[in-house]
Design an enzyme around this catalytic site. Structure first.
Site, mmCIF file in Angstrom:
data_model
loop_
_atom_site.group_PDB
_atom_site.id
_atom_site.type_symbol
_atom_site.label_atom_id
_atom_site.label_comp_id
_atom_site.label_asym_id
_atom_site.label_seq_id
_atom_site.Cartn_x
_atom_site.Cartn_y
_atom_site.Cartn_z
ATOM 1 N N GLU A 258 42.577 -17.109 -22.585
ATOM 2 C CA GLU A 258 42.129 -15.991 -22.215
ATOM 3 C C GLU A 258 42.150 -15.470 -20.801
ATOM 4 O O GLU A 258 41.829 -16.493 -20.053
ATOM 5 C CB GLU A 258 40.527 -16.093 -22.951
ATOM 6 C CG GLU A 258 40.593 -16.035 -24.506
ATOM 7 C CD GLU A 258 39.161 -16.264 -24.946
ATOM 8 O OE1 GLU A 258 38.208 -16.221 -24.207
ATOM 9 O OE2 GLU A 258 39.260 -16.281 -26.243
ATOM 10 N N HIS A 281 36.841 -11.312 -26.838
ATOM 11 C CA HIS A 281 35.859 -12.416 -26.985
ATOM 12 C C HIS A 281 34.716 -11.796 -26.655
ATOM 13 O O HIS A 281 33.747 -12.275 -25.713
ATOM 14 C CB HIS A 281 36.080 -13.480 -25.906
ATOM 15 C CG HIS A 281 35.772 -15.078 -26.248
ATOM 16 N ND1 HIS A 281 36.013 -16.184 -25.920
ATOM 17 C CD2 HIS A 281 34.371 -15.206 -27.107
ATOM 18 C CE1 HIS A 281 35.083 -17.041 -26.360
ATOM 19 N NE2 HIS A 281 34.234 -16.687 -27.167
HETATM 20 N N1 LIG Z 1 33.326 -14.936 -30.614
HETATM 21 C C1 LIG Z 1 32.272 -15.448 -29.807
HETATM 22 O O1 LIG Z 1 32.023 -14.791 -28.944
HETATM 23 C C2 LIG Z 1 31.494 -16.778 -30.253
HETATM 24 C C3 LIG Z 1 30.183 -16.427 -29.859
HETATM 25 C C4 LIG Z 1 29.248 -17.629 -30.153
HETATM 26 C C5 LIG Z 1 30.108 -18.720 -30.811
HETATM 27 N N2 LIG Z 1 31.237 -18.579 -30.888
HETATM 28 C C6 LIG Z 1 31.905 -19.764 -31.701
HETATM 29 O O2 LIG Z 1 31.646 -19.681 -33.016
HETATM 30 C C7 LIG Z 1 32.071 -21.073 -33.622
HETATM 31 C C8 LIG Z 1 30.648 -21.426 -34.538
HETATM 32 O O3 LIG Z 1 29.695 -21.503 -33.766
HETATM 33 P P1 LIG Z 1 28.161 -22.026 -34.763
HETATM 34 O O4 LIG Z 1 27.272 -21.814 -33.575
HETATM 35 O O5 LIG Z 1 28.113 -21.407 -35.967
HETATM 36 O O6 LIG Z 1 28.567 -23.618 -34.707
HETATM 37 P P2 LIG Z 1 28.154 -24.793 -35.501
HETATM 38 O O7 LIG Z 1 28.594 -25.970 -34.636
HETATM 39 O O8 LIG Z 1 26.780 -24.497 -36.005
HETATM 40 O O9 LIG Z 1 29.025 -24.699 -36.751
HETATM 41 C C9 LIG Z 1 30.221 -24.899 -36.800
HETATM 42 C C10 LIG Z 1 30.504 -25.654 -38.122
HETATM 43 O O10 LIG Z 1 31.950 -25.863 -38.397
HETATM 44 C C11 LIG Z 1 31.921 -27.061 -39.336
HETATM 45 N N3 LIG Z 1 33.420 -27.623 -39.128
HETATM 46 C C12 LIG Z 1 33.754 -28.063 -38.023
HETATM 47 N N4 LIG Z 1 35.214 -28.287 -38.249
HETATM 48 C C13 LIG Z 1 35.235 -27.879 -39.369
HETATM 49 C C14 LIG Z 1 36.786 -27.818 -40.173
HETATM 50 N N5 LIG Z 1 37.896 -28.131 -39.532
HETATM 51 N N6 LIG Z 1 36.630 -27.310 -41.523
HETATM 52 C C15 LIG Z 1 35.422 -26.818 -41.938
HETATM 53 N N7 LIG Z 1 34.305 -26.933 -41.324
HETATM 54 C C16 LIG Z 1 34.323 -27.372 -40.070
HETATM 55 C C17 LIG Z 1 30.832 -28.064 -38.721
HETATM 56 O O11 LIG Z 1 30.494 -29.121 -39.690
HETATM 57 C C18 LIG Z 1 29.981 -26.957 -38.517
HETATM 58 O O12 LIG Z 1 28.993 -26.599 -39.722
HETATM 59 C C19 LIG Z 1 31.959 -22.100 -32.502
HETATM 60 O O13 LIG Z 1 33.600 -22.162 -32.279
HETATM 61 C C20 LIG Z 1 31.429 -21.012 -31.432
HETATM 62 O O14 LIG Z 1 32.217 -21.366 -30.106
HETATM 63 C C21 LIG Z 1 32.169 -17.521 -30.592
#
Ligand SMILES: NC(=O)c1ccc[n+]([C@@H]2O[C@H](COP(=O)([O-])OP(=O)(O)OC[C@H]3O[C@@H](n4cnc5c(N)ncnc54)[C@H](O)[C@@H]3O)[C@@H](O)[C@H]2O)c1
Length: 398
Positions: A258, A281
């Site tokens: 990015e 993003h």
């Molecule tokens: N687009 C954005 O601006 C933005 C903003 C916030 C968070 N995010 C991203 O969103 C994602 C999720 O955030 P969150 O707070 O829900 O995280 P979280 O840690 O609460 O949830 C992630 C979940 O994914 C599961 N997981 C991990 N690897 C896996 C796989 N290979 N297959 C199936 N399940 C799997 C984990 O067990 C967990 O339950 C993160 O990567 C975070 O960085 C993006």
């Protein structure tokens, strides 16, 4: 006590800290290392966002600094190993933008199902393309969520409220909310759903988990969304799936590389594809999320400063010792080795200090004990506690 807040942290943070009797200095921009070290002399609490690097020289060169608040989600800009070794508490706001991401995912699902991208582009080009063809309600459609964590599970609830049938797959055992159905493998999920959205975390093992095989396994004319991490998906494969029409539409908010700054050039194999929504993003970027981050992190810094509370700290053991109801509170961060508590209490007993309350927690290499005493601690007592061989940091909280 003094706090320095950099990078235009939300004004609510200043309000919260000031109301707690903490003197706050704010600066709009980030500081480089030399400027930071200079500005931090005499400062106990530092608030930053993503553009200020807090590395070892700043952590080691600013002895008054007891806590760093990252008013954002990530903490990559902070040298956590050094902060931990120094007993400097680090806080962030991991959940403040959850709802914002969920709402963008919902907006994307509806926009893709209604082909708003194409309709919008046509009308801006002066073409009245009124048609129901390829345009669907989301009510009754099957949504697959990969990663049922904070974001995935909240999306599950809201998608159901909109009438979708929710299926999810998570590598961990996760309780199904509402009527959502758990799938025992990604393939099982892919076989059923008509829209698939990724919300997995950024662990290294998730690199490239979604590639040609997974796109081929998706049901024909499905929708695909990734608002999690860019490196999780092979976007060349997504491009092929969109060009062939196997995937009917996609929304992508995160990319493997990015641009660093606003206004920088952006390239991706997905640029220019039909029914494809690309966003820079911004899933978590809303004014509400910024306000929530300001409230959350300032609250953590205040509670650490005034009470020694470390709940949801990124690096210190978790303790919530409550209000200081006794004569004096002393917070002691130490190496997590046997006998430290006994040594600490021995010093207090030698000085005839009675312990009113005491709580201890450990985490990895650190122990953290908060002790309330029935009388103020003299310089001699504090000197003896500070020179215990395993003391990392000693802080008196009045
Ligand atoms: N687009 C954005 O601006 C933005 C903003 C916030 C968070 N995010 C991203 O969103 C994602 C999720 O955030 P969150 O707070 O829900 O995280 P979280 O840690 O609460 O949830 C992630 C979940 O994914 C599961 N997981 C991990 N690897 C896996 C796989 N290979 N297959 C199936 N399940 C799997 C984990 O067990 C967990 O339950 C993160 O990567 C975070 O960085 C993006």
């Amino acid at each position: 006590m003094k706090a320095l807040l950099l990078e235009n942290v939300h004004p609510l943070a200043t309000e919260i800290l000031t109301a707690a009797g903490i003197e706050v200095e704010t600066r709009t921009g980030a500081l480089d290392e030399a400027e930071l070290i200079d500005a931090l002399q005499g400062v106990s609490l530092l608030g930053i966002r993503s553009k200020t690097d807090v590395r070892a020289p700043a952590l080691l060169g600013c002895p008054d600094l007891v806590a760093v608040g990252a008013f954002c989600i990530g903490t990559n800009q902070i040298d956590l190993a050094t902060a931990t070794a120094q007993g400097t508490a680090v806080f962030n706001a991991p959940y403040s933008n959850t709802r914002s991401v969920v709402e963008l995912a919902v907006a994307n699902i509806i926009a893709l199902a209604r082909r708003l991208t194409d309709r919008n582009a046509a009308l801006h080009a002066g073409v009245w393309d009124k048609s129901a063809s390829g345009s669907h309600e989301i009510r009754g459609r099957k949504l697959g969520i990969v990663g049922y964590g904070n974001i995935g599970s909240q999306l599950s609830v809201i998608a159901e409220m909109l009438g979708m049938q929710v299926f999810y797959y998570d590598t961990e055992e996760k309780l199904a909310l509402g009527n959502a159905r758990r799938c025992s493998s990604l393939d099982e999920l892919l076989d059923q759903v008509e829209a698939l959205t990724l919300h997995v975390d950024g662990r290294a093992g998730n690199a490239g988990i979604f590639g040609p095989e997974q796109f081929a396994r998706m049901r024909p004319r499905s929708l695909f969304l990734n608002l999690s991490r860019g490196f999780v998906v092979d976007y060349e494969a997504l491009r092929d799936a969109l060009v062939s029409g196997h995937v009917a539409g996609a929304a992508v908010d995160v990319f493997p590389h990015e641009p660093r700054n606003r206004g920088d050039a952006f390239t991706s194999p997905l640029v220019g594809l039909p029914n494809t929504i690309l966003t820079p993003h911004v899933g978590g970027s809303t004014e509400e999320a910024q306000e929530d981050i300001g409230r959350f992190v300032a609250g953590k810094l205040r509670d650490y400063a005034l009470h020694g509370t470390t709940t949801l700290s990124v690096n210190l053991p978790t303790l919530a010792p409550g209000d200081v109801a006794h004569a004096q509170r002393v917070a002691h961060v130490h190496h997590n080795t046997p006998g430290v508590l006994a040594q600490l209490n021995h010093v207090l007993a030698e000085h005839d200090i009675n312990v009113d309350a005491q709580v201890l927690a450990t985490r990895g290499s650190l122990g953290y004990v908060v002790t309330d005493t029935d009388s103020p601690l003299s310089g001699a007592v504090l000197g003896d506690l500070g020179t215990l061989p395993d003391t990392v940091r000693l802080r008196v909280i009045d």
